[in-house]
Enzyme design. Structure first.
Site: not given
Lengths: 434, 434
Positions: B356, B322, B415
């Site tokens: 942070d 992290e 289609h």
């Protein structure tokens, strides 16, 4: 196809997420592959796909891709090559750069953008093997810069005829160099956790049956997965200038996908509503997949007559359709008011199949109302970002007190001290120098 | 903190995803809220949060946010205001424009980028109420242009003292105008499905306890959710120029988060390894949250001595942390070789708490190795994209045959016919004119 008012209509399709037995089967397969690797992979391939392979036969040799060209029509190669070029060109425009921002105090902040390293693409076998899906999954990953793109597909449906050559050609055109003949939950598990023969990937995408979908959900977290497609839908927003033949044909092109597909016309014109209703019936009668299309139209199709384009736009935004066609006099004037739609097709010539196969935007689009909060597959699905923080000494001395203040208010003294020890030592060094 | 070689180390943390009983409880709460709305919401709030409210008391009046300023220190307001400005400035740089590309044949392809319409942010109550998390969730949504951002937070832990004033100030600074005093699984269900008092949202984010996490997973599909945070980690990559006091303090700032957090030093220097080992012990002894930090260091902490920076980079890429701090002589020289890390902090002054709380990048970052394939929260998490396709008549006449070819190869005659009817009618019109 029933004609209703906006108030009467509510599109509710309960999607099946697998029975407890199916979930149990998938968990057992995933756990076996994780524990036993190739041995379990070969065993399940024999058992479920009725194909006995050795480990060295798992990988499809590059020559097999090349050989497939002889088995398909040249016109197919030309068409898929054009489609691939268009898809590549559209996705190239989505590429983004890493960026940095130098601050006046010498600090640097930024975002590093990198491709995922290894991506697995699941390609279903049998009748659900669609070359266009190969392009739509592989090309965005490739444009993102993913160096390793791995295809997995069941060895064959009856243990004899091998992999569909159209799939092989699409894979070759997309530039895939690594391909394995494994399918089902066992293929997903092999991609997620790796075996002796197949290295693990970072993300798995591509459509599949309920076992494939459940296996993707089961391995999510160990790897990333794409979102699991729900039933598909089209909404056509039209006024009295729209051609009922085109509208009906487009509605049916969606309805023929599967019985849970939904095809809806929203129109200000009662005349158009009736003309389309008649046309749908007429075209349906001669459609090869008429049973599927009829069931879809019957259960989930509707013609909604609204009082105004404004009311029509409200209906569209509430439905948040996968595909939206706007066939009104001046379609561009309304496109900006569409808040929720995965893909918006404007005007009489932008029939949905133009986007399904050819134009360039991705045909993997959020279904079942999730366009409210999600997006078609694109290059962003194959990148990851890292934040970059280089703080200068000046920046830390300047802002350290505020950081300590915030950390202490959250009760994280350790965070505060990580800053405080630096302020002490560096502040002291500052005064020693000064 | 043990010193090991790269080969000896393996970070394995088995994450708990809730007991069957917890899952059952959450499913019952979600289903009750969905069926009964406010009545169930008020009942669960009384039962689980011990707070008896009427429907009209659910919403926190704007005056209560303003009144909170009197209850907090002015230095906190200054600090959070600076942090909010930095976060806003960093996220502003991530904004993207819709784009269009006109083709030579008059066709238009593009991507429309829009903010989500309504986002709910969960803010935990009690000791886990972090003002910084409010900023990190709300500001990216706001910068993305989300017009309605709704906060929910438990009324109070003991039914008396009300919502934490620091949270209220952070909410006000972030610009939140709609806030409800509800928490737990019942709050998540109310956001997902709506009640008489709370309109449903398109996406729910923000941290919470196991019931909140399970409820988010339960409502996923009806709304989008953020990824559910696992245990957190830091890796410090350092050579002999690093200051062991700083390294130890940064490791502990992560370890104090919770017992499952992991703090790892990867270093080329045996001398630094021993110095950090001693420093960690010394700083740990006087840390208020020493029990938590000690348990984290003991179970999931390590000092890995590597032979070279290259080997260290391999370890980092394998761990995909992290947070990564690079404290080597010339950190910028190595940043480009980090493939997997949520946030990269460079040099001696870029301590993790800088990110942070303050610098600007988001502190919600992929945990537990998922940085391999996912990214920190940013503006992209609060937008959705729609593809735009306007095909000109010329483009359709030019490419129609190729589209039909591809559709027929996939067995979708409906289609093919949607294109064919246009080629017939328009081609005919062409020759009539010509």
């Amino acid at each position: 196809m029933k004609i209703v008012s906006a108030r009467e209509f509510d599109l509710k399709r309960e999607v099946e997420y697998g029975t407890p037995e199916q979930n149990e089967t998938v968990r057992r397969i995933v756990s076996d592959i994780r524990r036993e690797g190739d041995a379990a992979l070969l065993r399940y391939t024999e058992q479920l796909d009725r194909t006995k392979l050795t480990a060295s036969e798992l990988r499809v040799p590059q020559e097999e891709l090349q050989a497939a060209y002889a088995a398909v029509e040249p016109s197919f190669v030309t068409a898929i090559r054009q489609a691939a070029a268009n898809i590549r060109s559209f996705h190239e425009k989505q590429k983004r750069n890493s960026w940095m921002d130098w601050q006046p105090d010498g600090s640097l902040l930024g975002q590093v953008i990198r491709p995922l390293k290894r991506v697995g693409v699941y390609v279903p076998g049998g009748k659900a093997a669609y070359p266009s899906s190969v392009l739509m999954n592989v090309i965005p990953a490739q444009v993102a810069g993913v160096p390793e793109i791995v295809l997995v597909t069941p060895p064959s449906t009856n243990g004899g005829e091998g992999i569909n050559p159209y799939i092989l050609v699409a894979a070759a055109e997309a530039g895939v160099s690594e391909m394995y003949r494994v399918g089902g939950a066992q293929a997903i598990a092999a991609l997620a956790y790796g075996t002796e023969s197949i290295a693990p990937v970072d993300k798995i995408c591509g459509p599949g049956n309920i076992y494939v979908a459940l296996a993707k959900r089961e391995v999510y977290g160990a790897v990333d997965i794409d979102s699991i497609a729900g039933p598909s839908e089209i909404v056509v927003l039209a006024d009295d200038t729209a051609n009922p033949v085109y509208v009906a044909a487009d509605l049916l092109s969606q309805a023929e996908h599967d019985e849970m597909a939904s095809a809806i016309l929203v129109t200000t014109s009662a005349v158009l509503a009736e003309a389309v209703q008649a046309e749908v019936q007429q075209q349906l009668d001669v459609l090869p997949r008429r049973d599927i299309a009829a069931a879809s139209v019957e259960q989930y199709g509707a013609i909604i007559v609204v009082d105004s384009i404004d009311e029509g736009i409200d209906v569209v935004n509430r439905l948040a359709p996968e595909h939206l066609e706007i066939m009104v006099q001046e379609p561009m004037a309304y496109a900006g008011r569409i808040e929720n739609a995965g893909a918006i097709f404007l005007g009489p010539y932008s029939s949905e199949p133009v986007g399904d196969y050819f134009a360039g935007p991705n045909h993997i689009i959020p279904t079942n109302g999730t366009a409210r909060f999600s997006s078609p597959v694109d290059v962003d699905d194959f990148i990851k970002k890292s934040s970059l923080i280089y703080y200068s000494k000046e920046a830390l001395l300047q802002n350290g007190a505020a950081i300590i203040e915030l950390a202490r208010h959250e009760g994280f003294e350790g965070h505060a001290r990580a800053i405080a020890v630096r302020l002490e030592q560096e502040g002291k060094a500052e005064s020693d120098n000064g």
